[in-house]
Design a protein around this motif. Structure first.
Motif, PDB file in Angstrom:
ATOM      1  N   GLU A  15     -29.659  62.971 -35.636  1.00  0.00           N
ATOM      2  CA  GLU A  15     -30.453  62.580 -34.484  1.00  0.00           C
ATOM      3  C   GLU A  15     -29.800  61.402 -33.766  1.00  0.00           C
ATOM      4  OE1 GLU A  15     -34.313  61.726 -35.895  1.00  0.00           O
ATOM      5  OE2 GLU A  15     -34.747  63.783 -36.547  1.00  0.00           O
ATOM      6  N   GLY A  16     -29.909  61.408 -32.450  1.00  0.00           N
ATOM      7  CA  GLY A  16     -29.353  60.313 -31.667  1.00  0.00           C
ATOM      8  C   GLY A  16     -27.937  60.592 -31.209  1.00  0.00           C
ATOM      9  N   LEU A  17     -27.524  59.801 -30.228  1.00  0.00           N
ATOM     10  CA  LEU A  17     -26.201  59.999 -29.648  1.00  0.00           C
ATOM     11  C   LEU A  17     -25.090  59.430 -30.518  1.00  0.00           C
ATOM     12  CD1 LEU A  17     -26.953  59.112 -25.910  1.00  0.00           C
ATOM     13  CD2 LEU A  17     -27.000  61.347 -27.021  1.00  0.00           C
TER      14      LEU A  17
ATOM     15  N   PRO B 261     -22.763  60.749 -38.711  1.00  0.00           N
ATOM     16  CA  PRO B 261     -21.771  61.840 -38.761  1.00  0.00           C
ATOM     17  C   PRO B 261     -20.815  61.839 -37.576  1.00  0.00           C
ATOM     18  CG  PRO B 261     -23.947  62.659 -39.338  1.00  0.00           C
ATOM     19  CD  PRO B 261     -24.139  61.258 -38.868  1.00  0.00           C
ATOM     20  N   ILE B 262     -21.340  61.587 -36.374  1.00  0.00           N
ATOM     21  CA  ILE B 262     -20.448  61.621 -35.213  1.00  0.00           C
ATOM     22  C   ILE B 262     -19.547  60.393 -35.201  1.00  0.00           C
ATOM     23  CG2 ILE B 262     -21.911  60.400 -33.542  1.00  0.00           C
ATOM     24  CD1 ILE B 262     -19.802  63.574 -32.956  1.00  0.00           C
ATOM     25  N   ARG B 263     -20.015  59.289 -35.759  1.00  0.00           N
ATOM     26  CA  ARG B 263     -19.160  58.102 -35.840  1.00  0.00           C
ATOM     27  C   ARG B 263     -17.941  58.373 -36.721  1.00  0.00           C
ATOM     28  NH1 ARG B 263     -23.249  52.923 -36.736  1.00  0.00           N
ATOM     29  NH2 ARG B 263     -24.825  53.543 -35.204  1.00  0.00           N
ATOM     30  N   TYR B 264     -18.197  58.976 -37.873  1.00  0.00           N
ATOM     31  CA  TYR B 264     -17.087  59.251 -38.794  1.00  0.00           C
ATOM     32  C   TYR B 264     -16.127  60.273 -38.194  1.00  0.00           C
ATOM     33  CZ  TYR B 264     -19.889  56.816 -42.310  1.00  0.00           C
ATOM     34  OH  TYR B 264     -20.608  55.879 -42.996  1.00  0.00           O
ATOM     35  N   ALA B 265     -16.682  61.314 -37.568  1.00  0.00           N
ATOM     36  CA  ALA B 265     -15.820  62.330 -36.965  1.00  0.00           C
ATOM     37  C   ALA B 265     -14.995  61.741 -35.826  1.00  0.00           C
ATOM     38  CB  ALA B 265     -16.672  63.499 -36.457  1.00  0.00           C
ATOM     39  N   PHE B 266     -15.621  60.922 -35.009  1.00  0.00           N
ATOM     40  CA  PHE B 266     -14.897  60.308 -33.892  1.00  0.00           C
ATOM     41  C   PHE B 266     -13.822  59.349 -34.399  1.00  0.00           C
ATOM     42  CE2 PHE B 266     -14.405  57.032 -30.585  1.00  0.00           C
ATOM     43  CZ  PHE B 266     -14.013  57.836 -29.523  1.00  0.00           C
ATOM     44  N   ALA B 267     -14.146  58.594 -35.451  1.00  0.00           N
ATOM     45  CA  ALA B 267     -13.164  57.673 -36.025  1.00  0.00           C
ATOM     46  C   ALA B 267     -11.946  58.441 -36.541  1.00  0.00           C
ATOM     47  CB  ALA B 267     -13.802  56.869 -37.152  1.00  0.00           C
ATOM     48  N   ALA B 268     -12.189  59.563 -37.237  1.00  0.00           N
ATOM     49  CA  ALA B 268     -11.072  60.373 -37.733  1.00  0.00           C
ATOM     50  C   ALA B 268     -10.255  60.940 -36.571  1.00  0.00           C
ATOM     51  CB  ALA B 268     -11.605  61.508 -38.611  1.00  0.00           C
ATOM     52  N   PHE B 269     -10.934  61.394 -35.533  1.00  0.00           N
ATOM     53  CA  PHE B 269     -10.260  61.961 -34.363  1.00  0.00           C
ATOM     54  C   PHE B 269      -9.326  60.939 -33.713  1.00  0.00           C
ATOM     55  CE2 PHE B 269     -10.679  62.668 -29.639  1.00  0.00           C
ATOM     56  CZ  PHE B 269      -9.753  63.690 -29.576  1.00  0.00           C
ATOM     57  N   VAL B 270      -9.848  59.750 -33.446  1.00  0.00           N
ATOM     58  CA  VAL B 270      -9.036  58.712 -32.805  1.00  0.00           C
ATOM     59  C   VAL B 270      -7.920  58.250 -33.742  1.00  0.00           C
ATOM     60  CG1 VAL B 270      -9.076  56.373 -31.874  1.00  0.00           C
ATOM     61  CG2 VAL B 270     -10.936  57.962 -31.342  1.00  0.00           C
ATOM     62  N   LEU B 271      -8.233  58.137 -35.036  1.00  0.00           N
ATOM     63  CA  LEU B 271      -7.222  57.719 -36.014  1.00  0.00           C
ATOM     64  C   LEU B 271      -6.029  58.664 -35.996  1.00  0.00           C
ATOM     65  CD1 LEU B 271      -6.253  56.066 -38.501  1.00  0.00           C
ATOM     66  CD2 LEU B 271      -7.548  57.685 -39.903  1.00  0.00           C
ATOM     67  N   TYR B 272      -6.281  59.962 -35.967  1.00  0.00           N
ATOM     68  CA  TYR B 272      -5.173  60.915 -36.034  1.00  0.00           C
ATOM     69  C   TYR B 272      -4.462  61.072 -34.694  1.00  0.00           C
ATOM     70  CZ  TYR B 272      -6.488  62.053 -40.763  1.00  0.00           C
ATOM     71  OH  TYR B 272      -6.746  61.966 -42.106  1.00  0.00           O
TER      72      TYR B 272
ATOM     73  N   ASN C 291     -25.512  69.071 -30.580  1.00  0.00           N
ATOM     74  CA  ASN C 291     -26.199  70.207 -29.981  1.00  0.00           C
ATOM     75  C   ASN C 291     -27.597  69.802 -29.510  1.00  0.00           C
ATOM     76  OD1 ASN C 291     -26.818  72.850 -29.209  1.00  0.00           O
ATOM     77  ND2 ASN C 291     -27.622  73.363 -31.233  1.00  0.00           N
ATOM     78  N   GLY C 292     -27.808  69.897 -28.201  1.00  0.00           N
ATOM     79  CA  GLY C 292     -29.111  69.552 -27.644  1.00  0.00           C
ATOM     80  C   GLY C 292     -29.249  68.106 -27.230  1.00  0.00           C
ATOM     81  N   ASP C 293     -28.425  67.214 -27.770  1.00  0.00           N
ATOM     82  CA  ASP C 293     -28.511  65.791 -27.426  1.00  0.00           C
ATOM     83  C   ASP C 293     -27.515  65.403 -26.337  1.00  0.00           C
ATOM     84  OD1 ASP C 293     -30.517  65.310 -29.309  1.00  0.00           O
ATOM     85  OD2 ASP C 293     -29.056  65.003 -30.908  1.00  0.00           O
ATOM     86  N   VAL C 294     -26.324  65.924 -26.428  1.00  0.00           N
ATOM     87  CA  VAL C 294     -25.275  65.634 -25.446  1.00  0.00           C
ATOM     88  C   VAL C 294     -24.791  66.962 -24.866  1.00  0.00           C
ATOM     89  CG1 VAL C 294     -22.972  64.667 -25.107  1.00  0.00           C
ATOM     90  CG2 VAL C 294     -24.569  63.554 -26.675  1.00  0.00           C
ATOM     91  N   PRO C 295     -24.705  67.083 -23.545  1.00  0.00           N
ATOM     92  CA  PRO C 295     -24.206  68.328 -22.951  1.00  0.00           C
ATOM     93  C   PRO C 295     -22.810  68.661 -23.459  1.00  0.00           C
ATOM     94  CG  PRO C 295     -25.165  66.908 -21.269  1.00  0.00           C
ATOM     95  CD  PRO C 295     -25.092  66.094 -22.525  1.00  0.00           C
TER      96      PRO C 295
END
Length: 539
Positions: free
Chosen positions: A193-195, A199-210, A249-253
């Motif tokens: 829940e929330g923007l 989970p999205i923090r960890y995924a984004f951190a991994a994305f930027v890291l790589y 899904n549903g929170d951010v377009p």
């Protein structure tokens, strides 16, 4: 991969079995309640440190050997498993303690591997470090500690993979991290829940890291931005995109997610191009990929609105203008050749949807030729006339350029005809209110098309361009058929009589012009010939 790893890859598998046995014993001892948690941690530290010191001692007594690498690597794996047990899944150590312990072991192993070129050791330690958390069955959600653990591993292995050019280290670290992320997600089923959920923090951190990691690896490899670094960087975006779309899904377009990834890739591609000064495969793939993702996201702008077709035309027209501008500024004809089919498709699309699209009024007032719908026609026509005056070249012969220039101008004139038609129809819809409005509309369209046909004929005759003479003639014939067989049906009015007289005068004007200027044309001219200018045709 060097000969040691090829010869002793089974040793790597054997170490993984040892780690699996060690982790299984930990779990079993928990179920049986044989020993306390402190005793288990102590035993793991003793065994791990003992093996590491034993391998190091063997290295000191004699020259480094494969056996010493395997022993040290096994000790490091057991220590990693102990840290996983103590701090990651069972919340017995605070995060800072786990971070210090992990950092210390990783630094020592990396220093040894760097000093003695121990590639096998690093592969063993990395495998153990990634497998240990996977084999643990967590009881508490110490995910932050887990990702600190992964951050330390990735930093060390990316550094060594670049310094020693051991590419398999960063490949394994990348794959193992995303696998661990999937295990974490399935096992813990975290709240989404929330923007800015965890989970999205960890995924984004991994994305930027790589993204940064593979850029660093490419830069350290003599600025070679291709191979595995390129493929894994692109795969990184796909993985993050899938997770982000699922989590948000549903929170951010979805368009916002795609736009964010596209912007990051576009920046990465521009950075590589700026630093290398050439259009390498990395900069092209990331730059064009990022731009494409941004376009896909932008294409969703205004979804559900009646004016969506109008937004699409402006968006893709801007893309065409940008490609032409960049292509000419950077002398990249390929960009202009990409822009041309996009422009043609947009023109066809606008012809198909314009009839049901809102007129784009300003402040609720309709002003003919000064509304968003009219401006879209004008923009498309202006692009075509620009292409006609400034052929792309390089990939086409001079004669082909002239032919294409004539075709661009011809399509642009058709667009002008569409502009006249739509604007006249809108004028009648907005301001003409009487029973004969439909009939007057048809007559008005015939007159407008007739005037435009004469202008085309005059232009073609004056510039010795038979293509436009023929095109104007065809339009005039169509207008004549329409006026005589359709517009005159029903009640005749004075307005119709005047319209027919005007069309007749226009026809006489064309005959006079043809007799005045037509004799000056040479027999050698072809229907698609242009003026003497090397740039093709003036619209």
């Amino acid at each position: 991969m060097n000969s040691n790893i090829r010869k002793h890859w089974t040793s790597l598998v054997g170490v993984l079995f040892v780690v699996a046995a060690f982790v299984t014993f930990f779990r079993y001892s928990i179920d049986q309640g044989w020993v306390s948690d402190a005793m288990k941690i102590g035993a793991g530290l003793v065994v791990g440190v003992g093996l590491a010191l034993g391998g190091l001692s063997a290295t000191v007594r004699s020259r480094q050997s494969v056996v010493s690498e395997i022993v040290i690597g096994t000790g490091a794996c057991i220590l990693f498993a102990t840290f996983s047990f103590a701090g990651i899944f069972y919340d017995m150590w605070p995060s800072i303690t786990v971070l210090i312990a992990m950092g210390t072991v990783t630094a020592l192993v990396s220093a040894y591997a760097f000093r003695f070129d121990s590639r096998l050791l690093m592969n063993i330690a990395l495998a153990g470090g990634l497998v240990s958390p996977m084999l643990m069955q967590p009881e508490t959600d110490q995910v932050f500690t887990l990702f600190l653990f992964l951050l330390v591993l990735n930093a060390a292995y990316f550094f060594l993979s670049v310094a020693k050019r051991w590419s398999e280290l960063r490949i394994a670290a990348f794959g193992g991290t995303w696998v661990l992320y999937a295990i974490y997600f399935v096992k813990f089923q975290p709240l989404m829940e929330g923007l800015w959920s965890m989970p999205i923090r960890y995924a984004f951190a991994a994305f930027v890291l790589y993204i940064a990691g593979f850029l660093y690896a490419s830069w350290g490899n003599n600025r070679c931005f291709d191979g595995w670094n390129l493929y894994l960087s692109l795969t990184n975006g796909v993985l993050f995109g899938c997770w982000a779309l699922y989590i948000w899904n549903g929170d951010v377009p979805a368009a916002a997610t795609v736009a964010m990834i596209g912007a990051i890739y576009l920046i990465a591609g521009a950075f590589v191009y700026k630093m290398t000064g050439k259009a390498a495969l990395y900069s092209l793939s990331h730059g064009f990929g990022g731009a494409l993702l941004l376009l896909i996201a932008a294409a969703q702008t205004g979804a559900g609105l009646e004016s969506k077709p109008l937004i699409n035309v402006y968006l893709w027209s801007a893309v065409v203008v940008a490609l032409i501008g960049i292509g000419r500024n950077r002398r990249l004809p390929i960009l202009q050749w990409i822009a041309i089919p996009i422009w043609v498709v947009v023109c066809c699309y606008w012809f198909a949807v314009t009839w049901d699209t809102p007129r784009g009024e300003w402040f609720g007032v309709y002003i003919p030729f000064l509304n968003w719908g009219a401006i879209s026609w004008i923009v498309l026509a202006a692009i075509g006339f620009y292409l006609a005056k400034n052929p792309v070249g390089k990939f086409a012969s001079v004669q082909d350029e002239k032919v294409l220039a004539n075709l661009y101008a011809l399509l642009s004139h058709i667009i002008i005809g569409g502009l006249l038609t739509v604007q006249i129809e809108n004028v009648f819809e907005e301001y003409v209110i009487n029973p004969s409005g439909a009939s007057l509309l048809q007559i008005s369209l015939s007159v407008a098309w007739g005037v435009y046909a004469v202008l085309l004929f005059l232009w073609g005759s004056y510039n010795k361009q038979k293509l436009f003479v023929w095109f104007g003639s065809v339009v005039l014939v169509i207008v004549a058929v329409k006026a005589i067989f359709f517009d005159l049906s029903g009640e005749e009015t004075l307005y119709k009589v005047l319209a027919m007289l005007l069309l007749g005068l226009l026809s006489f004007l064309i005959s006079w012009v043809n007799g005045k200027w037509g004799g000056k044309q040479t027999a050698s001219e072809t229907p698609l010939s242009s003026n003497d200018s090397d740039t093709g045709v003036s619209p």
